[in-house]
Write an enzyme that holds these catalytic residues in place. Structure first.
Site, mmCIF file in Angstrom:
data_model
loop_
_atom_site.group_PDB
_atom_site.id
_atom_site.type_symbol
_atom_site.label_atom_id
_atom_site.label_comp_id
_atom_site.label_asym_id
_atom_site.label_seq_id
_atom_site.Cartn_x
_atom_site.Cartn_y
_atom_site.Cartn_z
ATOM 1 N N GLU A 22 0.845 -1.200 0.000
ATOM 2 C CA GLU A 22 0.000 0.000 0.000
ATOM 3 C C GLU A 22 0.881 1.251 0.000
ATOM 4 O OE1 GLU A 22 -3.689 1.724 2.732
ATOM 5 O OE2 GLU A 22 -2.169 0.448 3.665
ATOM 6 N N LYS A 73 -9.672 2.091 -2.456
ATOM 7 C CA LYS A 73 -9.869 1.504 -1.130
ATOM 8 C C LYS A 73 -11.235 1.890 -0.566
ATOM 9 C CE LYS A 73 -7.469 1.271 3.382
ATOM 10 N NZ LYS A 73 -6.296 1.807 4.117
ATOM 11 N N CYS A 116 -5.398 -3.169 2.530
ATOM 12 C CA CYS A 116 -5.165 -3.052 3.967
ATOM 13 C C CYS A 116 -6.417 -3.260 4.826
ATOM 14 C CB CYS A 116 -4.489 -1.707 4.256
ATOM 15 S SG CYS A 116 -3.553 -1.679 5.822
#
Length: 264
Positions: free
Chosen positions: A48, A114, A148
């Site tokens: 990330e 995300k 994540c």
């Protein structure tokens, strides 16, 4: 897009010590790491915010879709004949995104923004949330892109028999390494899929320590690749789709999954 169907898929996990807010320096480091590893790859997975570290200074960290790091990804994908993926801070139409880029050897780009922003770091105040999950197809493999904190939300990543491999790229601090390792295994087991989790090492500008713990797990949750804790490293592993399909046929738990509609 490359539509060549193949049973084997070789994935390279890149576990770096990211230099804070230094895209050019980081990309040079990745080239050295990949050149030293020198293994054949189909997919190269970076962590990330691989160019900057997990920066909440979105204005400073963000690049546009023609930025230097995406240009570099295209060069590497073409040179190595592999898909290159990882997330970057991106600005588009005046909004900031933590965007996972998927770049193929022919220069085509797909992306996933995300969805679950890490509020404990204020990410939801600095970046826009994504609006949907993304599955890419590459060399006959269906691959789910995740970033994540998405790892903590199993409904969002539920396999609707629409992917073979889930990729999680992260900056996941060492203090929570047990949940990271446990949740990666859980996602593999419950979704009957291969799972790759790529994390960083080192200490960032916020004095957060990262242990790495990059992993590759099979569809039973068994570890196929477990990176050296606390060290920069590249590692590769070859996945077999025939093994995955054989296990799903032998143990078709997905046929008994609850039906639901995900509302975003």
């Amino acid at each position: 897009m490359q539509n060549l169907v193949q049973d084997e898929l070789t994935v390279v996990l890149v576990q770096p010590d990211i230099k804070w807010q230094s895209p050019a320096q980081n990309c040079e480091m990745y080239v050295r790491m990949l050149d030293e590893h020198s293994a054949k790859a189909d997919v190269i997975v970076l962590p990330e915010m691989f160019a900057t570290g997990f920066s909440m200074d979105s204005r400073k960290a963000a690049q546009n879709m023609d930025g230097e790091s995406i240009v570099w990804m295209k060069q590497q994908a073409a040179q190595r004949n592999a898909a290159v993926c990882g997330s970057l801070a991106i600005i588009e139409d005046g909004e900031y995104y933590n965007r996972m880029l998927w770049v193929e050897p022919d220069g085509s780009v797909q992306f996933y923004d995300k969805r679950h922003l890490f509020r404990m770091a204020g990410e939801h105040e600095r970046y826009q949330s994504g609006e949907g999950r993304v599955v890419v197809n590459f060399r006959g493999w269906d691959i789910l892109l995740q970033v994540c904190y998405d790892l903590r939300f199993p409904v969002y990543s539920r396999n609707r028999n629409d992917y073979d491999l889930a990729l999680y790229v992260a900056n996941w601090p060492a203090v929570r390494r047990y949940p990271w390792r446990t949740l990666l295994a859980a996602r593999a087991i419950e979704n009957l899929c291969y799972v790759v989790g790529v994390n960083r090492v080192g200490v960032d500008a916020n004095q957060l320590e990262y242990s790495g713990d990059s992993m590759l797990l099979d569809f039973k949750g068994e570890i196929m690749c477990d990176e050296v804790q606390g060290k920069s490293f590249c590692a590769s592993k070859t996945l077999l789709k025939t093994d995955l399909l054989a296990f799903r046929e032998q143990f078709p738990a997905y046929q008994d999954a609850d039906d639901f509609t995900l509302t975003l």
